[in-house]
Design a protein around this motif. Structure first.
Motif, mmCIF file in Angstrom:
data_model
loop_
_atom_site.group_PDB
_atom_site.id
_atom_site.type_symbol
_atom_site.label_atom_id
_atom_site.label_comp_id
_atom_site.label_asym_id
_atom_site.label_seq_id
_atom_site.Cartn_x
_atom_site.Cartn_y
_atom_site.Cartn_z
ATOM 1 N N VAL A 80 42.283 91.498 1.062
ATOM 2 C CA VAL A 80 42.693 91.596 2.471
ATOM 3 C C VAL A 80 42.738 90.196 3.079
ATOM 4 C CG1 VAL A 80 41.742 93.928 2.746
ATOM 5 C CG2 VAL A 80 40.319 91.939 3.251
ATOM 6 N N PRO A 81 43.481 90.021 4.168
ATOM 7 C CA PRO A 81 43.566 88.693 4.780
ATOM 8 C C PRO A 81 42.206 88.200 5.289
ATOM 9 C CG PRO A 81 45.315 90.129 5.606
ATOM 10 C CD PRO A 81 44.364 91.001 4.840
ATOM 11 N N ALA A 82 42.056 86.905 5.327
ATOM 12 C CA ALA A 82 40.875 86.251 5.903
ATOM 13 C C ALA A 82 41.372 85.296 6.983
ATOM 14 C CB ALA A 82 40.117 85.486 4.829
ATOM 15 N N THR A 83 40.600 85.161 8.063
ATOM 16 C CA THR A 83 40.978 84.212 9.111
ATOM 17 C C THR A 83 39.820 83.259 9.388
ATOM 18 O OG1 THR A 83 40.231 85.593 10.951
ATOM 19 C CG2 THR A 83 42.503 85.909 10.217
ATOM 20 N N TYR A 84 40.171 82.044 9.704
ATOM 21 C CA TYR A 84 39.153 81.049 10.072
ATOM 22 C C TYR A 84 39.758 80.029 11.013
ATOM 23 C CZ TYR A 84 41.332 78.314 6.291
ATOM 24 O OH TYR A 84 42.224 77.653 5.485
ATOM 25 N N LEU A 85 38.879 79.360 11.714
ATOM 26 C CA LEU A 85 39.254 78.245 12.578
ATOM 27 C C LEU A 85 39.005 76.976 11.794
ATOM 28 C CD1 LEU A 85 40.086 78.667 15.597
ATOM 29 C CD2 LEU A 85 37.751 78.013 16.202
ATOM 30 N N GLU A 86 39.976 76.057 11.752
ATOM 31 C CA GLU A 86 39.758 74.765 11.090
ATOM 32 C C GLU A 86 39.952 73.653 12.117
ATOM 33 O OE1 GLU A 86 42.583 74.338 7.804
ATOM 34 O OE2 GLU A 86 44.244 73.940 9.174
ATOM 35 N N ILE A 87 39.048 72.687 12.081
ATOM 36 C CA ILE A 87 39.094 71.561 13.008
ATOM 37 C C ILE A 87 39.088 70.281 12.187
ATOM 38 C CG2 ILE A 87 37.876 70.323 14.861
ATOM 39 C CD1 ILE A 87 36.734 73.785 14.413
ATOM 40 N N GLY A 88 39.954 69.346 12.528
ATOM 41 C CA GLY A 88 39.963 68.058 11.844
ATOM 42 C C GLY A 88 40.220 66.936 12.825
ATOM 43 N N SER A 89 39.447 65.858 12.723
ATOM 44 C CA SER A 89 39.668 64.726 13.616
ATOM 45 C C SER A 89 40.960 64.029 13.235
ATOM 46 C CB SER A 89 38.493 63.750 13.560
ATOM 47 O OG SER A 89 38.165 63.428 12.232
ATOM 48 N N ARG A 90 41.593 63.415 14.212
ATOM 49 C CA ARG A 90 42.839 62.675 13.971
ATOM 50 C C ARG A 90 42.539 61.195 14.054
ATOM 51 N NH1 ARG A 90 46.650 66.871 17.121
ATOM 52 N NH2 ARG A 90 46.954 68.246 15.337
ATOM 53 N N ILE A 91 42.636 60.540 12.899
ATOM 54 C CA ILE A 91 42.222 59.144 12.787
ATOM 55 C C ILE A 91 43.324 58.393 12.060
ATOM 56 C CG2 ILE A 91 40.444 57.614 11.876
ATOM 57 C CD1 ILE A 91 38.826 59.372 13.371
ATOM 58 N N PHE A 121 35.860 70.728 9.772
ATOM 59 C CA PHE A 121 34.890 71.816 9.984
ATOM 60 C C PHE A 121 35.665 73.122 10.000
ATOM 61 C CE2 PHE A 121 32.206 74.712 12.382
ATOM 62 C CZ PHE A 121 30.924 74.373 11.961
ATOM 63 N N ILE A 122 35.097 74.164 9.396
ATOM 64 C CA ILE A 122 35.736 75.483 9.474
ATOM 65 C C ILE A 122 34.689 76.519 9.879
ATOM 66 C CG2 ILE A 122 37.432 74.851 7.689
ATOM 67 C CD1 ILE A 122 35.076 77.647 6.902
ATOM 68 N N CYS A 123 35.162 77.549 10.587
ATOM 69 C CA CYS A 123 34.310 78.681 10.959
ATOM 70 C C CYS A 123 35.062 79.970 10.612
ATOM 71 C CB CYS A 123 33.979 78.643 12.447
ATOM 72 S SG CYS A 123 32.939 80.031 12.980
ATOM 73 N N MET A 124 34.472 80.790 9.741
ATOM 74 C CA MET A 124 35.108 82.046 9.326
ATOM 75 C C MET A 124 35.077 83.045 10.478
ATOM 76 S SD MET A 124 36.168 81.786 6.213
ATOM 77 C CE MET A 124 36.526 83.543 5.985
ATOM 78 N N LEU A 125 36.233 83.682 10.724
ATOM 79 C CA LEU A 125 36.317 84.674 11.792
ATOM 80 C C LEU A 125 36.402 86.094 11.247
ATOM 81 C CD1 LEU A 125 38.754 82.822 14.227
ATOM 82 C CD2 LEU A 125 36.244 82.903 14.311
ATOM 83 N N SER A 126 37.077 86.285 10.125
ATOM 84 C CA SER A 126 37.169 87.631 9.536
ATOM 85 C C SER A 126 37.467 87.506 8.047
ATOM 86 C CB SER A 126 38.271 88.444 10.222
ATOM 87 O OG SER A 126 39.547 87.920 9.905
ATOM 88 N N GLY A 127 37.132 88.530 7.294
ATOM 89 C CA GLY A 127 37.377 88.531 5.860
ATOM 90 C C GLY A 127 36.419 87.596 5.136
ATOM 91 N N GLU A 128 36.785 87.239 3.908
ATOM 92 C CA GLU A 128 35.938 86.312 3.154
ATOM 93 C C GLU A 128 36.784 85.437 2.243
ATOM 94 O OE1 GLU A 128 33.496 89.285 1.004
ATOM 95 O OE2 GLU A 128 34.224 88.327 -0.817
#
Lengths: 157, 157
Positions: free
Chosen positions: B115-126, B72-79
């Motif tokens: 310009v830079p873009a920032t996002y949060l990325e989440i991944g399950s560990r399996i 899952f990712i959620c964009m925080l800034s930029g595109e």
């Protein structure tokens, strides 16, 4: 601009849900708390991702810790007070917090400001997880019909 | 203001990491990509949470999908541009995307802005997760010494 299509998701397209699995008097304590279940909307099953809006006075949960579930939050707007064993810390936009499974440091967040706060909350989905509430007369029990809320002396709510 | 203490975390306090597990020529394709491992910094083990900064031209990964890992990712800034089987969609701050384990819709994101873009990325560990790359001559193989990168005809990189 065309609406996003899965796997992309505009959180505004996901309905807000209110309510709580707690029995009274705890349910009402949560106050103005609305969640958009983003992970479910994308078909994820290994962890949940919710976009949470806490109105003034709203709180994330009772102070609690999980036996098997990792939790993580990232503040997106506004500010909340994070309360743990060690006391209180203000979390503003861009700040995060992570609660490892099995760490007996109960936590919750409360919005003591006058404006809404939003954050992303992530929690792993693990069979057999339990949560404990150091400050409140609540525990979860299980019989053949399922899980139910009980006082700490065992009486059902 | 006093520095945050765990379980609270200021992402700026977590070192940025660069680099990639891909062999060349794929590694260099990632361009300007830096990650702060926020979940690890909080002691989480069930899923990873990274704060990612993609500079102009940087990309999140090769186009891929996972057998067992939800992402899952959620964009925080930029595109960024999200590329999947169905084509391209622009993701701006506040937008999200979720990739369910086993969904054979390869995805990656690339920053085509200036310009830079920032996002949060989440991944399950399996345990036992694998990833496949529909557009690239790369696969992961395993021998007694561990996992290694190979061409799709089996030759090692």
């Amino acid at each position: 601009m065309a609406p996003l299509k899965l796997p992309a998701l505009d959180p505004a397209s996901v309905p807000e849900q209110r309510g709580s699995g707690y029995p009274e008097p705890f349910r009402s304590l949560m106050g103005e708390r609305a969640k958009r279940k983003l992970g479910d909307a994308c078909g994820l099953t290994k962890f949940g991702v919710n976009l949470v809006t806490l109105g003034p006075g709203g709180q994330s949960a009772l102070r609690h810790w999980h036996t098997l579930e990792d939790e993580f939050i990232c503040m997106l707007s506004g500010e909340v007070m994070l309360v743990t064993n060690d006391g209180e810390q203000v979390l503003r936009a861009g700040m995060c917090a992570g609660y490892a499974a099995g760490n007996r440091d109960g936590h919750y967040m409360v919005n003591r400001s006058g404006v809404p706060a939003t954050y992303l909350e992530i929690g792993s989905r693990i069979d057999g997880d339990n949560a404990f509430y150091p400050d409140d007369d609540l525990m979860w029990c299980e019989d053949e019909a399922g899980v139910f809320a009980a006082h700490k002396d065992g009486r059902r709510y």
